[in-house]
Design an enzyme around this catalytic site. Structure first.
Site, short mmCIF file in Angstrom:
data_model
loop_
_atom_site.label_atom_id
_atom_site.label_comp_id
_atom_site.label_asym_id
_atom_site.label_seq_id
_atom_site.Cartn_x
_atom_site.Cartn_y
_atom_site.Cartn_z
N GLY A 10 0.82 -1.21 0.00
CA GLY A 10 0.00 0.00 0.00
C GLY A 10 0.85 1.26 0.00
O GLY A 10 2.08 1.21 -0.03
N GLN A 11 0.17 2.40 0.05
CA GLN A 11 0.86 3.69 -0.05
C GLN A 11 1.79 3.95 1.13
O GLN A 11 2.96 4.29 0.96
CB GLN A 11 -0.18 4.82 -0.15
CG GLN A 11 -1.09 4.70 -1.37
CD GLN A 11 -2.06 5.85 -1.48
OE1 GLN A 11 -1.86 6.78 -2.24
NE2 GLN A 11 -3.16 5.78 -0.75
N LEU A 12 1.27 3.79 2.35
CA LEU A 12 2.07 4.12 3.53
C LEU A 12 3.14 3.08 3.82
O LEU A 12 4.30 3.43 4.07
CB LEU A 12 1.15 4.29 4.75
CG LEU A 12 1.86 4.64 6.06
CD1 LEU A 12 2.69 5.91 5.91
CD2 LEU A 12 0.85 4.77 7.20
N ASP A 36 -0.99 -13.38 5.96
CA ASP A 36 -2.42 -13.17 6.18
C ASP A 36 -2.62 -12.81 7.66
O ASP A 36 -2.56 -13.69 8.52
CB ASP A 36 -3.19 -14.44 5.83
CG ASP A 36 -4.68 -14.32 6.08
OD1 ASP A 36 -5.14 -13.21 6.46
OD2 ASP A 36 -5.39 -15.33 5.91
N ALA A 60 -4.64 -2.63 6.41
CA ALA A 60 -6.02 -2.43 6.87
C ALA A 60 -7.00 -2.70 5.73
O ALA A 60 -6.62 -2.63 4.56
CB ALA A 60 -6.22 -1.01 7.39
N TYR A 61 -8.20 -2.99 6.11
CA TYR A 61 -9.32 -3.05 5.16
C TYR A 61 -9.83 -1.62 5.07
O TYR A 61 -10.40 -1.10 6.02
CB TYR A 61 -10.40 -3.99 5.69
CG TYR A 61 -11.55 -4.23 4.75
CD1 TYR A 61 -12.46 -3.21 4.47
CD2 TYR A 61 -11.76 -5.47 4.16
CE1 TYR A 61 -13.53 -3.44 3.62
CE2 TYR A 61 -12.83 -5.70 3.31
CZ TYR A 61 -13.71 -4.67 3.04
OH TYR A 61 -14.77 -4.88 2.20
N THR A 101 -7.39 6.20 11.95
CA THR A 101 -8.05 7.07 10.96
C THR A 101 -8.95 8.12 11.59
O THR A 101 -9.43 7.94 12.72
CB THR A 101 -8.90 6.20 10.01
OG1 THR A 101 -9.72 7.01 9.19
CG2 THR A 101 -9.80 5.25 10.80
N TYR A 125 -16.45 0.81 8.79
CA TYR A 125 -14.99 0.89 8.69
C TYR A 125 -14.41 1.61 9.92
O TYR A 125 -13.49 1.13 10.57
CB TYR A 125 -14.59 1.62 7.40
CG TYR A 125 -13.18 2.14 7.41
CD1 TYR A 125 -12.09 1.28 7.34
CD2 TYR A 125 -12.93 3.51 7.49
CE1 TYR A 125 -10.78 1.76 7.35
CE2 TYR A 125 -11.64 4.00 7.50
CZ TYR A 125 -10.57 3.13 7.43
OH TYR A 125 -9.28 3.61 7.46
N TRP A 150 -7.20 11.23 4.66
CA TRP A 150 -7.06 11.66 3.27
C TRP A 150 -5.68 11.32 2.71
O TRP A 150 -4.93 12.18 2.26
CB TRP A 150 -7.33 13.16 3.15
CG TRP A 150 -8.69 13.61 3.58
CD1 TRP A 150 -9.58 12.94 4.36
CD2 TRP A 150 -9.30 14.87 3.26
NE1 TRP A 150 -10.70 13.69 4.56
CE2 TRP A 150 -10.57 14.89 3.90
CE3 TRP A 150 -8.90 15.98 2.53
CZ2 TRP A 150 -11.44 15.96 3.81
CZ3 TRP A 150 -9.77 17.06 2.44
CH2 TRP A 150 -11.02 17.05 3.06
#
Length: 283
Positions: A10-12, A36, A60-61, A101, A125, A150
């Site tokens: 992912g991005q982070l 997993d 994360a989902y 978040t 979420y 964001w």
């Protein structure tokens, strides 16, 4: 220092691994295909074998709308996955950072939320991310919880890439103008997380880029900096219905960062400029 980073694809996670490696740390990045997190035994054995000094849990989902219908999978990843990793971290004595978040808050009012404000998520979420926070606090004695909002980075999809893609075929766009928050550039956030795991200033932090904007203002700045001639029409949340409720106020106070000696992230406009420069270099 040996650091295990989940969510590497992912991005982070990607930027955290790069930042740690640049500082000479042994970084072990894993994606869902490598580990997993919902499988307790797999997590336990993997963490025990790697024996990291720290775990930065970025996985994360995050499919906010899909989560409203795919509740079991969302819960398994965000709550049970976090429980497995936190338990394993305790077993090997690893420091632990849990990425959370703005969605843990209800988005009411206009004041920036403090780290001490009581979470009250309005969507599934956000509920699972808050439950993940509670799991970390109950399981571990020493922990970091870092709430972000964001998010954008080079490695993955985000609002900026979506706006740029739409600008190729549209010269006018409707963008929500009554939801306010702070963009978070993963390239700017990664150094902060690496700084954190080297110390013991444990607790809950808010860490997004400085300054606030609406999504419409964010879009306007994207097009301005990218030299795209696109008109942005601010619309209301009600005019753009989504499956999950979005918080209208995602402003978060970052005072605790400064109090504990951490450097605030750059202004979001500067972060955007840096990001676009990198993005266009790669094209």
């Amino acid at each position: 220092m040996k650091v295990l980073v989940t969510g590497y694809t992912g991005q982070l996670g990607y930027d955290v691994v790069c930042e740690g490696a640049n500082r000479g740390f042994k970084m072990i990045g894993v994606g869902s295909k490598d580990l997993d997190v919902t499988n307790e035994q797999d997590v336990y054995h993997y963490v025990k074998e790697v024996n990291p000094d720290a775990i930065i849990h970025c996985a994360a989902y995050t499919a906010v709308d899909k989560a409203e219908d795919d509740k079991q999978n969302c819960w398994n990843v965000n709550v049970e996955g976090t429980r497995h990793l936190a338990t394993a971290a305790k077993e090997v004595g690893a420091k632990f950072i849990y990425i959370s978040t703005d969605y843990v808050f209800d988005g009411e009012g206009e004041k920036p939320f403090l780290e001490t404000d009581t979470p009250n998520p309005v969507g599934y979420y956000g509920l699972t991310k808050h439950e993940g926070e509670k799991v970390v606090q109950v399981t571990l004695d020493e922990w970091f919880i870092v709430r972000i909002s964001w998010v954008f980075g080079i490695n993955g999809n985000n609002f900026i890439k979506t706006m740029l893609r739409l600008s190729e075929s549209r010269n006018e766009l409707n963008v929500v103008g009554d939801q306010f928050g702070s963009p978070t550039y993963t390239f700017d956030l990664a150094p902060l997380l690496i700084d954190m795991i080297q110390g013991d200033k444990y607790g809950i932090y808010h860490a997004s880029n400085e300054g606030f904007c609406s999504w419409a203002e964010f879009a306007k700045e994207i097009f301005k900096q990218a030299n795209k001639d696109v008109k942005v029409n601010p619309i209301t949340t009600e005019e753009y219905p989504t499956r999950a409720v979005r918080p209208k106020n995602s402003r978060m106070s970052k005072k605790k960062l400064i109090i504990n000696g951490f450097k605030p992230l750059p202004k979001w406009e500067d972060a955007l400029q840096h990001y676009l420069n990198k993005l266009f270099q790669e094209v």
